[in-house]
Design an enzyme around this catalytic site. Sequence first.
Site, PDB file in Angstrom:
ATOM      1  N   SER A  63       0.828  -1.196   0.000  1.00  0.00           N
ATOM      2  CA  SER A  63       0.000   0.000   0.000  1.00  0.00           C
ATOM      3  C   SER A  63       0.871   1.258   0.000  1.00  0.00           C
ATOM      4  CB  SER A  63      -0.967  -0.038   1.193  1.00  0.00           C
ATOM      5  OG  SER A  63      -1.989   0.915   1.047  1.00  0.00           O
ATOM      6  N   ASP A  73      -0.080  -4.201  -3.823  1.00  0.00           N
ATOM      7  CA  ASP A  73      -1.249  -3.319  -3.827  1.00  0.00           C
ATOM      8  C   ASP A  73      -0.836  -1.860  -3.593  1.00  0.00           C
ATOM      9  OD1 ASP A  73      -3.751  -4.055  -4.579  1.00  0.00           O
ATOM     10  OD2 ASP A  73      -4.528  -4.420  -2.583  1.00  0.00           O
ATOM     11  N   HIS A  87      -7.628  -5.821  -0.260  1.00  0.00           N
ATOM     12  CA  HIS A  87      -6.443  -5.073   0.170  1.00  0.00           C
ATOM     13  C   HIS A  87      -5.829  -5.665   1.439  1.00  0.00           C
ATOM     14  CE1 HIS A  87      -3.818  -1.644  -0.145  1.00  0.00           C
ATOM     15  NE2 HIS A  87      -4.147  -1.170   1.040  1.00  0.00           N
TER      16      HIS A  87
END
Length: 459
Positions: free
Chosen positions: A303, A326, A384
């Site tokens: 992330s 991600d 996620h």
Amino acid sequence: MTHLFTLETTACGLSWFTYKIFDFIVPTNGPDLFPTRNCYTDLRRKLSLFAGMGNSNSCSNHLGIPPAKGPNAVGCSDFMMDHTVKGTFFRLYYPCVAYEDAEKPDWIPSKEYFYGLADFMNINRGLSEMIFNYLFGSFKIPAAMNAPYKQNGKCPVVVFSHGLGAFRTLYSAICTELASQGFIVAAVEHRDESAAATFFYHGKTEEPEEKEEESPPPKPNHEAPENLVEEWMYYRSLKPGESEFPLRNKQVKKRADECMKALDILIQINSGKKMENVLGTEFDWMTLANSMDLCRIAVMGHSFGGATVIEALCEEVNFKCGIALDAWMLPLDDEIYVRVKQPIFFINSEKFQWAGNIMHMRKLVPPDSSSTQRKMVTIKGTVHQSFPDFTFLTGNWIGKILKLKGEIDPQVAIDLCNKASLAFLQRHLGMDKDFNQWDHLIEGKDDNLIPGTNVTEIP
């Protein structure tokens, strides 16, 4: 207005209960913590995610972080260089000497991290401590704390960067697996106010006055060094009307700098230099001398940590390649894309990505590129939260209801992530001579891996 509630006595009941009372304790105008997502929905999911992580096994027969699958036992230890906020802090995972009854560290190291998670989710600290203390008590990281390092040739190195609102212990399923496969992994805890919580020390100017008839505070997982006072730094949310890019751009640069500092410390440790660990752990850091293959160094992150990977590759040539899980690309300057020269591997979840984010990834991985240096894959049926340890600690039906789990089993998802990551590292760090596993993955021969992305209508 004050609301009084009666807590359920099981993790499943507490999950349902917390989910139901969300509207009472979380304001609907909280910060948008996941980019391009509805903030109310995601705050609701975050609270419910942690509520599902009870220490009761009544929700699922598979709660707990799974042990690593590689041939090596895994040890871990914490290192802090320089006690101030400008210092560097990371957890090191490494191949270790296996022994029975090894101490396994808590997944959540101390109650202050509970407070940080509460701040990140925008819920009341008092309520969160009560809930989290109940829910997290039994979960351990599958690694031996301060176990002796296993001397077995030179290990490649990975520096890992956590996501927004996380900290150094929340990706143990990935870090322990890499260590079990013979890597030395430094999981950085960032001090840019993007972590849920972290700590440092300042000098003790005066002794606190003794107070009578007061019980001592609970003993933390670490002891403050002599003549130093522990100080905590918590997650900083966006202020009303504040633009997100300037803050995140400043943070990603500091994060990359922290990754480079962690690498520099490892290089010095490898050279045999005695490094002062502020935390004074029992682990003998001198045993790591000449243990690392400094020609095989990678950076990896999830992330916001995925953006940190790109920034770090741009700034540090010793990182030979990078893996972005991600990745959230918003924090990066537009000019950075042409400056990154190393191989990059984007591993995306199916449910998180959107066209604007993928468009930025494609500046680094053109869709018509035949090069094996830059690749993107998507793991089918994932969300996620499939990359951190969250889904292992949430009962299956709770995870499904709250949409915290994807359509495939969490163990399958993380195994695919680890398998793909390992194949990429072996290929681009020159560790595997036949590359069959890497070719198999990028050609889409695994039913759960999509070469490229499932996101359509990308400009």
